[in-house]
Design a protein around this motif. Structure first.
Motif, mmCIF file in Angstrom:
data_model
loop_
_atom_site.group_PDB
_atom_site.id
_atom_site.type_symbol
_atom_site.label_atom_id
_atom_site.label_comp_id
_atom_site.label_asym_id
_atom_site.label_seq_id
_atom_site.Cartn_x
_atom_site.Cartn_y
_atom_site.Cartn_z
ATOM 1 N N LYS A 111 -1.683 -9.743 -6.292
ATOM 2 C CA LYS A 111 -0.895 -8.787 -7.006
ATOM 3 C C LYS A 111 0.232 -9.515 -7.430
ATOM 4 O O LYS A 111 0.785 -9.172 -8.648
ATOM 5 C CB LYS A 111 -0.472 -7.384 -6.183
ATOM 6 N N PRO A 123 4.385 -2.988 -9.227
ATOM 7 C CA PRO A 123 4.969 -1.653 -8.613
ATOM 8 C C PRO A 123 4.610 -1.372 -7.362
ATOM 9 O O PRO A 123 3.539 -1.834 -7.137
ATOM 10 C CB PRO A 123 4.391 -0.665 -9.763
ATOM 11 N N LYS A 124 5.468 -0.670 -6.617
ATOM 12 C CA LYS A 124 5.266 -0.640 -5.310
ATOM 13 C C LYS A 124 3.914 0.206 -4.976
ATOM 14 O O LYS A 124 3.262 -0.118 -4.089
ATOM 15 C CB LYS A 124 6.392 0.514 -4.711
ATOM 16 N N SER A 125 3.482 1.064 -5.961
ATOM 17 C CA SER A 125 2.054 1.619 -5.736
ATOM 18 C C SER A 125 0.870 0.712 -5.606
ATOM 19 O O SER A 125 0.062 0.958 -4.847
ATOM 20 C CB SER A 125 1.848 2.759 -6.697
ATOM 21 N N GLU A 126 1.242 -0.219 -6.384
ATOM 22 C CA GLU A 126 0.062 -1.306 -6.504
ATOM 23 C C GLU A 126 0.167 -2.063 -5.220
ATOM 24 O O GLU A 126 -1.118 -2.419 -4.557
ATOM 25 C CB GLU A 126 0.176 -2.234 -7.530
ATOM 26 N N ASP A 128 1.305 -0.923 -2.336
ATOM 27 C CA ASP A 128 0.767 -0.197 -1.140
ATOM 28 C C ASP A 128 -0.869 -0.027 -1.158
ATOM 29 O O ASP A 128 -1.340 -0.217 -0.075
ATOM 30 C CB ASP A 128 1.275 1.054 -1.267
ATOM 31 N N GLU A 129 -1.297 0.043 -2.304
ATOM 32 C CA GLU A 129 -2.598 0.134 -2.584
ATOM 33 C C GLU A 129 -3.336 -1.267 -1.947
ATOM 34 O O GLU A 129 -4.293 -1.066 -1.227
ATOM 35 C CB GLU A 129 -3.284 0.193 -4.141
ATOM 36 N N LYS A 132 -3.576 -1.605 2.037
ATOM 37 C CA LYS A 132 -4.490 -0.795 2.641
ATOM 38 C C LYS A 132 -5.804 -1.660 2.950
ATOM 39 O O LYS A 132 -6.533 -1.425 4.062
ATOM 40 C CB LYS A 132 -5.018 0.201 1.917
#
Ligand code: ADP
Ligand code: MG
Length: 328
Positions: A111, A123-126, A128-129, A132
């Motif tokens: 990433k 972005p933080k969402s990426e 976090d994804e 996982k």
């Protein structure tokens, strides 16, 4: 008198013919430049170069023909002895180091663009994804096969050079080489001592000017692995993002540490620890060093302090006065 002179000359000739030739072999592998210097026969150096190239071929995360690439895309595959041995040992170390080392960090490393050099701040969402998928418990070894679950992908970048350093010992033994200094790009194997029997002197890079050294460690038969924020990074909006990632947050480490060098007889341990102690930060790293005695370390902080293990006190020489030694 003349007889004596003849004997001395003969002795000198004999000694010089016994002394092994100095050899130097350079190669590129594992995304870095490597240089092997030793005293002995030429073939040893060629074998060392072949060994790092074939490890690279097996462990690369980008080469579509590598074993690890196949494992990451298929999720399960039989592996060669080297890959298997390194994965098993790394998993033990991931556990021992409380997840600060995590060989399933790849989805996050990707990433940030560290794999293809397309650096970016995701972005933080990426993040976090991707996070996982990061957990070394998702890797299982059964006989000679490895299986990944929950989207895990393996990256042995933090330990591969240490493994190469360990493997080099056998090659040198087979060629009866007892004096060598091998640079695997940040991980150094100091084998035996110098030909005159004095210890090897291994430089510790100055994190603020990595082509120079802040000090030297005198040692025999040791491996020294260094992880430095200066090795691979990119700058974005005045912030520096380094290639060592905290597996808890998914962000590049940004703490009080500038570099960590770990010294022991065990290359994989050194390499794993240099990365993991960096992630732990100064106080966590010092605590770990106090609680575990199977290695020595030199931790350099961003505010130019050098923390060194007690047992290194006599073997470390400071060469840059702008740094201050703190004995642990
Ligand atoms: P270098 O390869 O520059 O000597 P390291 O031994 O510290 O540095 O390894 C860093 C590499 O390991 C990164 O490029 C990345 O591929 C991977 N990595 C980054 N953070 C971690 C981590 N916390 N645990 C395991 N591997 C990591
Ligand atoms: Mg390492």
């Amino acid at each position: 008198m003349r007889k004596l002179l003849l004997i001395v000359t003969a002795l000198v000739l004999l000694l010089t013919s016994c002394a092994a030739d100095k050899q130097s072999v350079s190669t590129e592998a594992m995304d870095t430049f490597m240089k092997f210097e030793y005293y002995g026969d030429e073939k040893a150096g060629d074998e060392l170069a072949d060994m790092v190239k074939s490890l690279d071929k097996a462990l690369s995360v980008t080469d579509k023909n590598s074993e690890i690439f196949r494992l990451n895309s298929d999720g399960s595959t039989p592996l060669s002895k080297d890959s298997l041995r390194l994965i098993k040992r790394s998993l033990e170390l991931c556990e021992k180091l409380g997840g600060t080392l995590d060989i399933t960090i790849l989805p996050v490393v990707e990433k940030w663009g560290f794999i293809n050099q397309n650096y970016r701040v995701p972005p933080k969402s990426e993040i976090d994804e991707a996070l996982k998928k990061v957990n070394y418990n998702n890797v299982s070894v059964y006989n000679s096969s490895v299986t990944l679950k929950n989207g895990a992908k393996i990256d042995l970048g933090a330990v591969a050079k240490g493994y190469a350093a360990d493997k080099s010992k056998q090659i040198l033994r087979e060629h009866r080489v007892s004096s060598a200094i091998l640079n695997f790009g940040g991980t150094i194997a100091a084998v035996g001592s110098k030909p005159d029997n004095s210890p090897w002197r291994v430089g510790i890079a100055d994190p603020e000017n990595p082509s120079g050294y802040l000090g030297f460690i005198s040692c025999r038969d040791k491996i020294i692995a260094t992880s430095g924020g200066y090795e691979r990074y990119f700058d974005n909006n005045g912030r520096r993002f380094i290639h060592i990632i905290d597996p808890k947050s998914g962000y590049p480490v940004d703490n009080d540490i500038a570099s960590v060098s770990v010294i022991s007889g065990d290359g994989v341990l050194c390499d794993a620890l240099s990365t993991a102690l960096f992630v732990k930060g100064l106080s966590g790293a010092l605590r770990y060093c106090r609680d575990n005695e199977d290695f020595d370390c030199v931790i350099v902080t961003k505010d130019k302090k050098i923390y060194i293990s007690d047992s290194l006190a006599d073997s470390f020489t400071l060469s840059d006065d702008s740094y201050k030694i703190i004995k642990e």
